[in-house]
Design a protein around this motif. Sequence first.
Motif, PDB file in Angstrom:
ATOM      1  N   GLY A  55       0.799  -1.219   0.000  1.00  0.00           N
ATOM      2  CA  GLY A  55       0.000   0.000   0.000  1.00  0.00           C
ATOM      3  C   GLY A  55       0.829   1.264   0.000  1.00  0.00           C
ATOM      4  N   ILE A  56       2.139   1.127  -0.153  1.00  0.00           N
ATOM      5  CA  ILE A  56       3.021   2.297  -0.133  1.00  0.00           C
ATOM      6  C   ILE A  56       2.849   3.128  -1.391  1.00  0.00           C
ATOM      7  N   THR A  57       2.731   2.481  -2.552  1.00  0.00           N
ATOM      8  CA  THR A  57       2.546   3.220  -3.809  1.00  0.00           C
ATOM      9  C   THR A  57       1.262   4.042  -3.762  1.00  0.00           C
ATOM     10  N   GLY A  58       0.171   3.415  -3.326  1.00  0.00           N
ATOM     11  CA  GLY A  58      -1.096   4.119  -3.231  1.00  0.00           C
ATOM     12  C   GLY A  58      -1.044   5.270  -2.238  1.00  0.00           C
ATOM     13  N   PHE A  59      -0.333   5.061  -1.144  1.00  0.00           N
ATOM     14  CA  PHE A  59      -0.184   6.119  -0.154  1.00  0.00           C
ATOM     15  C   PHE A  59       0.571   7.301  -0.737  1.00  0.00           C
ATOM     16  N   TYR A  60       1.598   7.022  -1.538  1.00  0.00           N
ATOM     17  CA  TYR A  60       2.334   8.107  -2.194  1.00  0.00           C
ATOM     18  C   TYR A  60       1.442   8.878  -3.160  1.00  0.00           C
ATOM     19  N   PHE A  80       1.793  -0.484   7.379  1.00  0.00           N
ATOM     20  CA  PHE A  80       1.593  -0.930   6.005  1.00  0.00           C
ATOM     21  C   PHE A  80       1.653  -2.456   5.960  1.00  0.00           C
ATOM     22  N   GLY A  81       0.878  -3.036   5.048  1.00  0.00           N
ATOM     23  CA  GLY A  81       0.938  -4.464   4.800  1.00  0.00           C
ATOM     24  C   GLY A  81       0.063  -5.281   5.732  1.00  0.00           C
ATOM     25  N   GLU A  82      -0.113  -6.547   5.367  1.00  0.00           N
ATOM     26  CA  GLU A  82      -0.967  -7.446   6.136  1.00  0.00           C
ATOM     27  C   GLU A  82      -0.433  -7.695   7.537  1.00  0.00           C
ATOM     28  N   ASP A  83       0.885  -7.612   7.704  1.00  0.00           N
ATOM     29  CA  ASP A  83       1.489  -7.824   9.021  1.00  0.00           C
ATOM     30  C   ASP A  83       1.592  -6.548   9.840  1.00  0.00           C
ATOM     31  N   SER A  84       1.063  -5.457   9.292  1.00  0.00           N
ATOM     32  CA  SER A  84       1.011  -4.167   9.993  1.00  0.00           C
ATOM     33  C   SER A  84       2.375  -3.714  10.487  1.00  0.00           C
ATOM     34  N   HIS A  85       3.374  -3.802   9.604  1.00  0.00           N
ATOM     35  CA  HIS A  85       4.687  -3.286   9.954  1.00  0.00           C
ATOM     36  C   HIS A  85       4.628  -1.772  10.096  1.00  0.00           C
ATOM     37  N   PRO A 105      11.367   2.076   7.122  1.00  0.00           N
ATOM     38  CA  PRO A 105      11.028   1.244   8.279  1.00  0.00           C
ATOM     39  C   PRO A 105      11.236   1.995   9.590  1.00  0.00           C
ATOM     40  N   ALA A 106      10.239   1.888  10.483  1.00  0.00           N
ATOM     41  CA  ALA A 106      10.360   2.509  11.800  1.00  0.00           C
ATOM     42  C   ALA A 106      10.924   1.541  12.828  1.00  0.00           C
TER      43      ALA A 106
END
Length: 287
Positions: A55-60, A80-85, A105-106
Amino acid sequence: MPDTHLGIDNAADVPKPGEILPMTWQGKNLSRNCFRLGMPLELVPELLSYANHMGITGFYRDLVIDGNPLAAGGERVMEFGEDSHQWMVQRPKSHWCSNMHWVSPALESAHDDYLRVLGAGGFDQVLEAVGNYFELEALSAYHLSFIGVSHCEKGYVHADVSGSGRKAFNIIIPLMLESDADPELEILGDEGEEDATQHFYKYRINAASMVGDDALHATAACDYRPQGQMRLAATVYVGDITPENVDELLTSLTQAYPPPGDASHLLERAGQHWSRSDSSKRLPLPT
């Protein structure tokens, strides 16, 4: 004002995977620490697929196309992502004169997830090429991000790395480019910021730009907003981390991971992903 040359004379040819070429103008190297680097052909599809899936591309698109950017100098933590990183979203301060944002990455879990994508994309070949070219002992991919932009009034000249002893580099990997755009990267020669000649480098898919110690560069002026487009790239900082350069490496980082100011954290991860003496040191792969 600096002299200006449009384009770089070796930029038309995409380097072969693993090939490192200096950036040149009329047969002369522009900077001791500015290079072009051929990417494995599977890397860009892997990274772009990952950015799309997470979902990073869409967020951008929301940030820089749909007009919902962070305030200049702003930051926020996102999942972001299914694992909620957890990832950190940042926009540089207003002197950058652009709507560029970084998503990085945080936490180590998100960093490791990104590393597995690099492993699947064949980035080990890049690490080996860099290690051999610069005669290094070991390398880690220690700082990762995605960067996106659709508008820049005037690039802010800066260096990504300083004081590493020519042992650390930022590798900028284009993932999405606006067709028929002007050159995207401004490079200044080694003479110094005030009197150096400006050159403008055209990004190519599968050809990364690689900048090292005190390599002055900036985002070139651009405006993709009328076309509803943006530019997206991955950035991978790679380095031979040593007790002698670790404090300098930390000063060049502005994002959440690796932990700011924590030299021991970086040193514990030195030589994780390539070693001249240990062929088992490689990037992780997806499980």
